[in-house]
Design an enzyme around this catalytic site. Structure first.
Site, PDB file in Angstrom:
ATOM      1  N   GLU A  28       0.852  -1.190   0.000  1.00 18.74           N
ATOM      2  CA  GLU A  28       0.000   0.000   0.000  1.00 18.74           C
ATOM      3  C   GLU A  28       0.887   1.238   0.000  1.00 18.74           C
ATOM      4  OE1 GLU A  28      -3.630   1.977   2.705  1.00 18.74           O
ATOM      5  OE2 GLU A  28      -2.741   0.058   3.265  1.00 18.74           O
ATOM      6  N   ASN A  73      -6.593   1.458   2.918  1.00 22.61           N
ATOM      7  CA  ASN A  73      -7.329   2.692   3.155  1.00 22.61           C
ATOM      8  C   ASN A  73      -6.934   3.780   2.159  1.00 22.61           C
ATOM      9  OD1 ASN A  73      -8.404   1.326   5.327  1.00 22.61           O
ATOM     10  ND2 ASN A  73      -7.258   2.447   6.882  1.00 22.61           N
ATOM     11  N   ASN A 173     -12.071  -1.060  -0.735  1.00 26.09           N
ATOM     12  CA  ASN A 173     -11.379  -1.560   0.459  1.00 26.09           C
ATOM     13  C   ASN A 173     -12.162  -1.196   1.717  1.00 26.09           C
ATOM     14  OD1 ASN A 173      -8.773  -2.405   2.002  1.00 26.09           O
ATOM     15  ND2 ASN A 173      -9.237  -0.373   2.798  1.00 26.09           N
ATOM     16  N   GLU A 174     -12.464  -2.186   2.533  1.00 26.37           N
ATOM     17  CA  GLU A 174     -13.035  -1.983   3.877  1.00 26.37           C
ATOM     18  C   GLU A 174     -14.120  -0.915   3.902  1.00 26.37           C
ATOM     19  OE1 GLU A 174      -9.909  -1.470   6.775  1.00 26.37           O
ATOM     20  OE2 GLU A 174      -9.191  -3.518   6.510  1.00 26.37           O
ATOM     21  N   TYR A 245      -6.359  -8.947  11.756  1.00 27.09           N
ATOM     22  CA  TYR A 245      -5.024  -8.787  12.338  1.00 27.09           C
ATOM     23  C   TYR A 245      -5.046  -9.300  13.776  1.00 27.09           C
ATOM     24  CZ  TYR A 245      -4.076  -5.812   8.305  1.00 27.09           C
ATOM     25  OH  TYR A 245      -3.916  -5.351   7.028  1.00 27.09           O
ATOM     26  N   GLU A 293      -6.139  -9.420   3.635  1.00 25.89           N
ATOM     27  CA  GLU A 293      -5.302  -8.764   4.645  1.00 25.89           C
ATOM     28  C   GLU A 293      -5.269  -9.651   5.880  1.00 25.89           C
ATOM     29  OE1 GLU A 293      -5.739  -4.632   5.677  1.00 25.89           O
ATOM     30  OE2 GLU A 293      -6.435  -4.082   3.660  1.00 25.89           O
ATOM     31  N   GLN A 350       1.768  -6.389   5.444  1.00 28.25           N
ATOM     32  CA  GLN A 350       2.116  -6.107   4.060  1.00 28.25           C
ATOM     33  C   GLN A 350       3.473  -6.726   3.744  1.00 28.25           C
ATOM     34  OE1 GLN A 350       1.441  -1.971   2.957  1.00 28.25           O
ATOM     35  NE2 GLN A 350      -0.433  -1.885   4.136  1.00 28.25           N
TER      36      GLN A 350
END
Length: 502
Positions: A28, A73, A173-174, A245, A293, A350
């Site tokens: 990212e 993000n 994304n999200e 996460y 992710e 990442q």
């Protein structure tokens, strides 16, 4: 139950033929992932395009099959057109997701060039925060259409005669997260994702699309979000995303090592939601999952609160990983393999500097963090068929997770190489764990090697000064007797037992 762990593996009991994209990663425009990570013109190891060759070497050794880009993000406020064309004409932009300045010196074409050198495919995420249907179709036209249209001819004008042929695309994304630029409720997102998917596939019918699932199982809208989004998009998309996460904020290692059981519950719940919509729609299509992710992330949280805004590529989310983090990553990889019939793609988030297996210094060294090794082992040796692991293991409980087996394990059969690889974590923090593996359907076996990642200090890390403090050795004690394998797994260890079949 005895203190010995036992596993039976049969070559006819197949979970899946593993999609190699299970070992994907993520880059990212965040922190030093791009600038100072993969791209640093003027670095002693930079090539003529500014790509760091020392970083490329570490990435090539991982055999990363696909990389999600450019966010994250970041993508919800990103205009991809800022990152194409002559570099001296590209604008500096305020990047609101991470409160930095984006110089746009690295964009779509540079990433495609870099990916080809790295030996990986591109998973491109489009902006469904501040952009929508028009930009969705235009970027596919720019990237994938051969010629004879405005956007494809612009790509040619930029020096790329052949299409980039990007085959995997994320629809935002999200979007369930209030932190997201252009945050939407499930109906709003489902509608824009559906309409974007339609035009993208009309431009290029060969592409595959990933719809946004929940950004975590703790969201108040989970799993209703998945059901509503799929109600709108089910027949237009190929995958649904999962993000998660894991951290050890309480410094409770025993619980931390059990977090992979939570990952498995998450996968099962999302799969069930997909199947509910499949039934509701009387569809013949079984939707796959993209766990695009996942990682350990918690070390850098406090440091990130102190970063001055509006810098270019400040150090952000730079978790320094420990030996215990590597064990958790190993368990998470095994969890993904155990569900590889449904999870066809996954991205360790990442890849460089930002919650990453690879760290760099600007102008200086690059090195492998502790989590690099289980990721590398799984990617290299985890190709083939994932086999059902029939396991008997002693278990333990913690205050928040119960029935955690000391043995976390799975076997992968590579028929072409006539090899079986056993991945195994011993979660016991004080004792070694005797392991018996019955390969009853495979005939006689020979141990090729038994790799072990261990360290007497579970908080040990690799740094620029000590880049090899935590690294695997091949002095494991696995032995074969006909079609049986016996080993003693040292306490708190990641193990890779490679077996030749004959």
């Amino acid at each position: 139950m005895s203190n010995t762990a036992k596993m039976i593996v049969d070559k006819d009991f197949i979970i899946s033929t593993i999609d190699n994209r299970l070992y994907g990663s993520f880059i990212e425009h965040l922190g030093r992932a791009v600038y100072g990570g993969i791209y640093e013109p003027g670095h002693p190891q930079a090539d003529e395009q500014g790509f760091r060759k020392d970083v490329l070497s570490l990435i090539q050794a991982l055999r990363v099959p696909i990389i999600r880009y450019p966010g994250g993000n970041f993508v919800s406020g990103y205009d991809w057109k800022d990152g194409i064309g002559p570099k001296d004409q590209r604008p500096d932009r305020l990047e609101l997701a991470w409160r930095t300045v984006e110089p746009n010196q690295f964009g779509l074409n540079e990433f495609v060039d870099w990916s080809r050198i790295a030996g990986t495919d591109v998973m491109w995420a489009i902006n469904l925060g501040t952009q929508g249907i028009d930009d969705a179709r235009n970027i596919v036209e720019y990237a994938n259409h051969r010629s004879g249209s405005y956007w494809s001819d612009l790509r040619i004008q930029h020096g790329y005669t052949n299409p980039h042929s990007i085959k995997t695309w994320c629809l935002g994304n999200e979007m369930d997260g209030p932190w997201q630029i252009g945050h939407k409720n499930a109906v709003e997102y489902g509608r824009i994702a559906c309409e974007s998917a339609k035009v993208m596939k009309w431009v290029d019918p060969t592409i595959e699309l990933v719809a946004c699932g929940s950004s975590g199982s703790g969201m108040a809208t989970y799993p209703e979000w998945e059901a509503i989004v799929l109600d709108h998009t089910y027949e237009h998309v190929d995958y649904l995303s999962l993000h998660s996460y894991y951290g050890n904020h309480e410094n409770d290692t025993a619980t931390f090592l059990g977090r992979s059981l939570e990952m498995e519950d998450f996968i099962r719940s999302v799969s069930a939601t997909c199947d509910y919509i499949k039934s509701k729609k009387r569809s013949k299509k079984k939707l796959s999952l993209s766990f695009d992710e996942w990682n350990v992330w918690f070390h850098s949280n406090e440091a990130d609160k102190k970063i001055e805004p509006w810098q270019i590529a400040p150090p952000q989310l730079e978790d320094v990983y420990t030996m215990e983090d590597a064990l958790v990553v190993g368990c998470l990889l095994i969890a993904l393999l155990k569900h590889s019939d449904r999870v066809r793609m996954a991205c360790l988030a990442q890849l460089v500097n930002v919650i990453a297996p690879i760290m760099t210094e600007n102008g200086g060294a690059a090195w492998a963090q502790t989590i690099y090794y289980p990721y590398m082992h799984a990617s290299i040796y985890g190709r083939g068929q994932a086999l059902v692991p029939l396991i008997q293991s002693p278990k333990y409980d913690t205050n928040t997770i119960t029935d955690i087996p000391y043995l976390e394990s799975i076997a992968v059969y590579n028929e072409e190489a006539s090899e079986v690889t056993i991945f195994a974590v011993n979660r016991d923090l004080t004792n070694s764990l005797p392991l018996e593996v019955d390969l009853r359907s495979f005939g006689n076996c020979t141990i090729l090697e038994h790799l072990v990642l261990e360290n007497s200090d579970l908080k040990a890390t690799n740094t620029s000064a000590q880049p090899n403090r935590v690294q695997p050795h091949n002095s494991g004690n696995a032995k074969s007797d006909g079609n049986r394998i016996n080993a003693s797994l040292s306490k708190a260890s990641w193990n890779v037992i490679r077996v030749s079949l004959h």
